[in-house]
Design an enzyme around this catalytic site. Structure first.
Site, PDB file in Angstrom:
ATOM      1  N   ARG A  66       0.858  -1.168   0.000  1.00 12.79           N
ATOM      2  CA  ARG A  66       0.000   0.000   0.000  1.00 12.79           C
ATOM      3  C   ARG A  66       0.895   1.219   0.000  1.00 12.79           C
ATOM      4  NH1 ARG A  66      -0.835   2.631   4.997  1.00 12.79           N
ATOM      5  NH2 ARG A  66      -2.794   3.465   4.217  1.00 12.79           N
TER       6      ARG A  66
ATOM      7  N   TYR B 114      -3.466  16.443  10.614  1.00 15.57           N
ATOM      8  CA  TYR B 114      -2.815  15.227  11.084  1.00 15.57           C
ATOM      9  C   TYR B 114      -1.546  14.928  10.282  1.00 15.57           C
ATOM     10  CZ  TYR B 114      -1.676  10.479  12.088  1.00 15.57           C
ATOM     11  OH  TYR B 114      -0.976   9.359  12.429  1.00 15.57           O
ATOM     12  N   LYS B 115      -1.589  15.152   8.988  1.00 13.25           N
ATOM     13  CA  LYS B 115      -0.414  14.932   8.156  1.00 13.25           C
ATOM     14  C   LYS B 115       0.649  16.024   8.325  1.00 13.25           C
ATOM     15  CE  LYS B 115      -2.320  12.228   4.326  1.00 13.25           C
ATOM     16  NZ  LYS B 115      -1.386  11.096   4.386  1.00 13.25           N
TER      17      LYS B 115
HETATM   18  C1  HEM Z   1      -3.431  -2.344   5.633  1.00 14.98           C
HETATM   19  C2  HEM Z   1      -2.667  -1.905   6.579  1.00 14.98           C
HETATM   20  C3  HEM Z   1      -2.616  -0.492   7.072  1.00 14.98           C
HETATM   21  C4  HEM Z   1      -3.445   0.568   6.836  1.00 14.98           C
HETATM   22  C5  HEM Z   1      -4.692   0.640   5.976  1.00 14.98           C
HETATM   23  C6  HEM Z   1      -2.896   1.696   7.572  1.00 14.98           C
HETATM   24  C7  HEM Z   1      -3.408   2.971   7.567  1.00 14.98           C
HETATM   25  C8  HEM Z   1      -2.836   4.074   8.127  1.00 14.98           C
HETATM   26  C9  HEM Z   1      -3.245   5.446   7.902  1.00 14.98           C
HETATM   27  C10 HEM Z   1      -4.379   5.887   6.996  1.00 14.98           C
HETATM   28  C11 HEM Z   1      -2.429   6.240   8.611  1.00 14.98           C
HETATM   29  C12 HEM Z   1      -2.442   7.779   8.622  1.00 14.98           C
HETATM   30  C13 HEM Z   1      -1.386   8.221   7.645  1.00 14.98           C
HETATM   31  C14 HEM Z   1      -1.366   9.694   7.290  1.00 14.98           C
HETATM   32  O1  HEM Z   1      -2.334  10.435   7.467  1.00 14.98           O
HETATM   33  O2  HEM Z   1      -0.336  10.143   6.793  1.00 14.98           O
HETATM   34  C15 HEM Z   1      -1.502   5.381   9.311  1.00 14.98           C
HETATM   35  C16 HEM Z   1      -0.550   5.820  10.168  1.00 14.98           C
HETATM   36  C17 HEM Z   1       0.342   4.989  10.803  1.00 14.98           C
HETATM   37  N1  HEM Z   1       0.480   3.625  10.599  1.00 14.98           N
HETATM   38 FE1  HEM Z   1      -0.666   2.434   9.473  1.00 14.98          FE
HETATM   39  N2  HEM Z   1      -1.774   1.297   8.239  1.00 14.98           N
HETATM   40  C18 HEM Z   1      -1.567  -0.029   7.959  1.00 14.98           C
HETATM   41  C19 HEM Z   1      -0.570  -0.826   8.421  1.00 14.98           C
HETATM   42  C20 HEM Z   1       0.326  -0.436   9.384  1.00 14.98           C
HETATM   43  C21 HEM Z   1       1.251  -1.321  10.033  1.00 14.98           C
HETATM   44  C22 HEM Z   1       1.387  -2.816   9.787  1.00 14.98           C
HETATM   45  C23 HEM Z   1       1.968  -0.566  10.903  1.00 14.98           C
HETATM   46  C24 HEM Z   1       3.061  -1.040  11.800  1.00 14.98           C
HETATM   47  C25 HEM Z   1       2.884  -1.367  13.013  1.00 14.98           C
HETATM   48  C26 HEM Z   1       1.479   0.797  10.801  1.00 14.98           C
HETATM   49  C27 HEM Z   1       1.949   1.877  11.511  1.00 14.98           C
HETATM   50  C28 HEM Z   1       1.496   3.174  11.406  1.00 14.98           C
HETATM   51  C29 HEM Z   1       2.022   4.283  12.176  1.00 14.98           C
HETATM   52  C30 HEM Z   1       3.149   4.199  13.190  1.00 14.98           C
HETATM   53  C31 HEM Z   1       1.296   5.421  11.809  1.00 14.98           C
HETATM   54  C32 HEM Z   1       1.487   6.836  12.386  1.00 14.98           C
HETATM   55  C33 HEM Z   1       0.662   6.929  13.640  1.00 14.98           C
HETATM   56  C34 HEM Z   1       0.949   8.178  14.460  1.00 14.98           C
HETATM   57  O3  HEM Z   1       0.759   9.295  13.960  1.00 14.98           O
HETATM   58  O4  HEM Z   1       1.358   8.029  15.625  1.00 14.98           O
HETATM   59  N3  HEM Z   1       0.497   0.832   9.863  1.00 14.98           N
HETATM   60  N4  HEM Z   1      -1.764   4.072   8.994  1.00 14.98           N
END
Ligand code: HEM
Length: 325
Positions: free
Chosen positions: A207, A303-304
């Site tokens: 993704r 948020y971004k």
């Molecule tokens: C299909 C799988 C996943 C989807 C749909 C997803 C979706 C998202 C989305 C939409 C965001 C916000 C991003 C932005 O606005 O820039 C995000 C943030 C994040 N994702 Fe995921 N994610 C997935 C898998 C993962 C996995 C496996 C990890 C690892 C553990 C992960 C770790 C994070 C982290 C650390 C953030 C930032 C959170 C913060 O601001 O503290 N993601 N994710």
């Protein structure tokens, strides 16, 4: 030479431009992975040097909870197999004879020629995850599966986009995504979670995610905020002319891979930067980026961390990038 000038037409050709439409919203946007899940490009040495520098000054960026040791070895071997397959002229993994599971690993790009015994930490110069993620540009989080949940229990993350691996390590998938707006109310987090739990050993998916970054900095982690936070203001308050060289579209290509032996899931995060000036060499990209930025709802922009910079980016795309609003 400015940072923007280190980006070539090859970076444009290989850029994973993240927008299929003029509007961007969160979704569980996964698709089957292509043939290469790990990519070496012209920034290889530079980015590895940057990772080594960051790890030396802040060891919290690389962590492996004790129960994740087998997953770390599993991840290392998986990455080595993958590199050997994709880059056979430079990367070679050979199983050696004898009782112990020993291997010879060569990476001619870095002059590495090592032998090790799988599972024996004394046979490697550093822990397995740090060892192999010192040889690829991707960041990594390893997820353990237990109690019907995924847990981010190990990783090497030096290029985080506005989050902290040291803070998140040991947290569940749903906790990690706690701060993201819309993700929970729209049930995207639970859907993604279910999807990852069902991932089979032979499967891998990809993704993308994106944001804007000033001055081409890869390390925009929470920890280093004092070093990059004010750049957003100086960009927004500075001359529009400079924005093409200073503002970058940052795209993360993320891969989810179920590891064969430990049953952990390897989450690879590869960060690709491209300055707006280079984006504008592809008129359809410039136009689409403009529309996406214009349409992005305020909560997502906040948020971004792009609510200060997107206006400046749009202005530049309009005045210098050939985009008609
Ligand atoms: C299909 C799988 C996943 C989807 C749909 C997803 C979706 C998202 C989305 C939409 C965001 C916000 C991003 C932005 O606005 O820039 C995000 C943030 C994040 N994702 Fe995921 N994610 C997935 C898998 C993962 C996995 C496996 C990890 C690892 C553990 C992960 C770790 C994070 C982290 C650390 C953030 C930032 C959170 C913060 O601001 O503290 N993601 N994710």
């Amino acid at each position: 030479m400015t940072i923007a000038e280190t980006f070539t037409s090859r970076d444009v050709e290989n850029y994973p431009f993240p927008f299929p439409r003029d509007q961007y919203r969160y979704s569980a946007n996964v698709e089957p992975a292509g043939e290469r899940r790990i990519v070496i490009d012209g920034h290889y040495r530079c980015e590895l040097d940057e990772r080594a520098r960051i790890l030396a000054s802040d060891p919290s960026r690389a962590q492996c909870l004790p129960h994740m040791e087998p997953a770390a070895w599993d991840a290392m071997l998986t990455v080595m197999h993958e590199l050997a397959e994709s880059y056979p002229d430079h990367m070679m993994l050979d199983r050696l004879g004898g009782e112990a599971p020993s291997y010879r690993w060569r990476n001619t790009l870095l002059g590495i020629d090592d032998t090790f015994v799988f599972g024996d930490p004394g046979s490697l110069s550093s822990p397995p995850l740090t060892y192999i993620f010192g040889q690829v540009q991707e960041d990594v989080v390893l997820l353990d599966q237990r109690e019907d949940q995924m847990w981010g229990d190990a990783g090497v993350v030096t290029f985080a986009a506005d989050w902290s691996f040291g803070f998140d390590v040991g947290m569940s998938f749903l906790q990690i995504h706690g701060p993201v707006p819309r993700l929970h109310s729209e049930k995207i987090a639970t859907r993604a979670h279910e999807f990852i739990k069902r991932l089979q050993p032979s499967q891998s998916y990809r993704r993308t995610n994106w944001t804007l970054t000033v001055d081409g900095k890869l390390d925009t982690s929470t920890e280093s905020y004092p070093e990059w936070g004010r750049d957003r203001r100086t960009l927004a308050d500075g001359p529009t002319e400079d924005v093409g060289e200073r503002l970058f579209l940052r795209t993360e290509v993320q891969h989810l891979i179920r590891l064969p032996h430990s049953n952990a899931v390897m989450f690879l995060i590869r960060t690709y930067l491209l300055p707006f000036a280079a984006i504008a060499t592809v008129p359809e990209w410039a136009d689409r980026l403009y529309r996406v930025l214009e349409d992005l709802p305020l909560d997502m922009a906040d948020y971004k961390g792009v609510s200060r910079t997107r206006g400046a980016g749009m202005r530049w795309l309009n005045v210098y990038g050939g985009v008609v609003p």
